[in-house]
Enzyme design. Structure first.
Site: not given
Length: 422
Positions: A65, A69, A72, A109, A142, A202, A272
């Site tokens: 990626c 972040c 992550c 998801c 999702c 979400c 959740r």
């Protein structure tokens, strides 16, 4: 406690607590913990009975990626030894999703690392959604693909997506300390794009990144204002090879207080229990079911979860039941309003948005009844087939220490030839 009685009364009326009340929940002592859980449980049972919704993650594209972040394992510059692979084919993703559905998952998801999808990526994911829905009647899907450009949410909706996940992760005030390649406002914009397109929003947070109580309250209040139908609460998984690898500052008790605060602020939405629950809650996971009404089944994105059967056993042993595909997750006042105006409402206070894929009727009332940084599991994931189970690990991590023994990297499931942990 007068505080808890007040919060229960407000939760049953869908009334927003004050910031001071939310902060007071986080400041309660361990001696008061069971009282806090019991109070949050009254609100949870009012709107969701004893049902637990199961969700299943499929990592469509792992690692590599360009975003930075700090939490992550898939981030730019990450040295975490995770699986790295490009896009799964629709049939591969459908096969991976089938394992979760067979285990009782109601929602799948679909997550892909990256800043955000190209239009070609959206078309690819659209074909994947179609493949999954062709094989699994009534399943919710999702998508979680990062920052959306204009028109992409509509394309996902037209392809059959029911919801879109994009987590705020932390407060606006501290967001720049966690990520510098995009902004908090970028995340808010994507959640709003999903809502405007008629997708169920979400959006959640990651706790344990060194934030203050004020940061936690800020992000939960922001999620209520954004009218997220689902609020995943992730607990940081400190991957070795990431900037936050030494952030071991959560206890099981603090995790429960954070979940309770989220329930009191968003009483009638799907709260959740997401990534990191096995690592930080450990043997207290069943207590959390009294607060949350939704969990991920089995593994996450790049790290291990406990076995899917262990999740099912935990739910049954704690006196809860798996929510069926024919049951509407959200209470009627939220799903009914959404049928008329998908983008209307406010997390328990201003109406509500649709739970697409909902079925037979309202939730019973009363006591008887994320791409990198946007990923549904807070960039967590599946694990090594031979990893030591979390339950067998030492009880508490030492502050400031690397604890690779508590974080097992996924080596099976999506993107491999080894069966998933579902």
């Amino acid at each position: 406690m007068d505080l808890l009685n007040t919060l229960v009364d407000k939760g049953l009326r869908r009334e927003l607590p004050t910031r001071e009340e939310a902060l007071a929940v986080l400041a309660t002592s361990d001696d008061e913990l069971l009282d806090v859980v019991a109070a949050a449980g009254k609100v949870r049972r009012q709107w969701f009975g004893r049902r637990v919704k199961l969700n299943y993650l499929v990592n469509l594209k792992s690692g590599l990626c360009p975003e930075d972040c700090s939490y992550c394992s898939q981030r730019l510059g990450s040295k975490a030894e995770i699986l790295k692979y490009t896009w799964l084919k629709p049939e591969e993703a459908s096969q991976a999703a089938a394992a979760g559905v067979a285990g009782g998952a109601k929602r799948v998801c679909l997550v892909a690392s990256g800043r955000g999808p190209t239009d070609r990526d959206v078309e690819r994911v659209g074909r994947t959604i179609e493949a999954i829905k062709e094989q699994n009647e009534g399943i919710e899907v999702c998508a979680c693909l990062g920052l959306l450009s204009d028109g992409q949410a509509e394309k996902l909706r037209d392809a059959g997506a029911d919801a879109y996940n994009h987590n705020l992760n932390t407060s606006e005030a501290t967001y720049g300390q966690i990520t510098k390649t995009h902004t908090y406002a970028d995340r808010v914009d994507t959640v709003e794009k999903a809502h405007a397109a008629g997708l169920s929003a979400c959006s959640g947070l990651i706790a344990g990144m060194g934030e203050t109580d004020e940061d936690l309250v800020d992000v939960i209040f922001s999620l209520r204002e954004l009218d997220a139908d689902s609020v995943p609460v992730n607990f940081l998984i400190p991957f070795e090879g990431t900037p936050l690898a030494k952030e071991w500052n959560l206890t099981p008790q603090r995790c429960l207080r954070i979940l309770a605060m989220a329930r009191f602020v968003c009483p009638d939405v799907e709260v959740r229990l997401a990534g990191g629950r096995e690592v930080h809650l450990r043997s207290l996971q069943p207590l959390a079911l009294n607060i949350v009404n939704s969990i991920f089944l089995g593994d996450y994105l790049t790290s291990e979860g406990q076995a899917g059967q262990a999740d099912l056993d935990m739910i049954a042993d704690a006196g809860f039941e798996v929510e069926g595909a024919g049951t509407t997750t959200l209470p009627a006042h939220r799903s009914d309003v959404a049928d008329a105006a998908p983008a209307a409402g406010g997390c328990g206070s201003k109406g509500g948005a649709s739970l697409c894929g909902s079925g037979a009727g309202p939730a019973p009332a009363g006591d008887g009844a994320a791409g990198c940084g946007s990923a549904c599991g807070g960039c967590s994931g599946h694990a090594h087939a031979e990893a030591t189970p979390v339950a067998a690990q030492p009880a508490q991590a030492e502050p400031g220490a690397l604890r690779s023994d508590l974080v097992a990297v996924r080596r099976r499931g999506a993107g491999t030839d080894i069966a998933p942990n579902a």
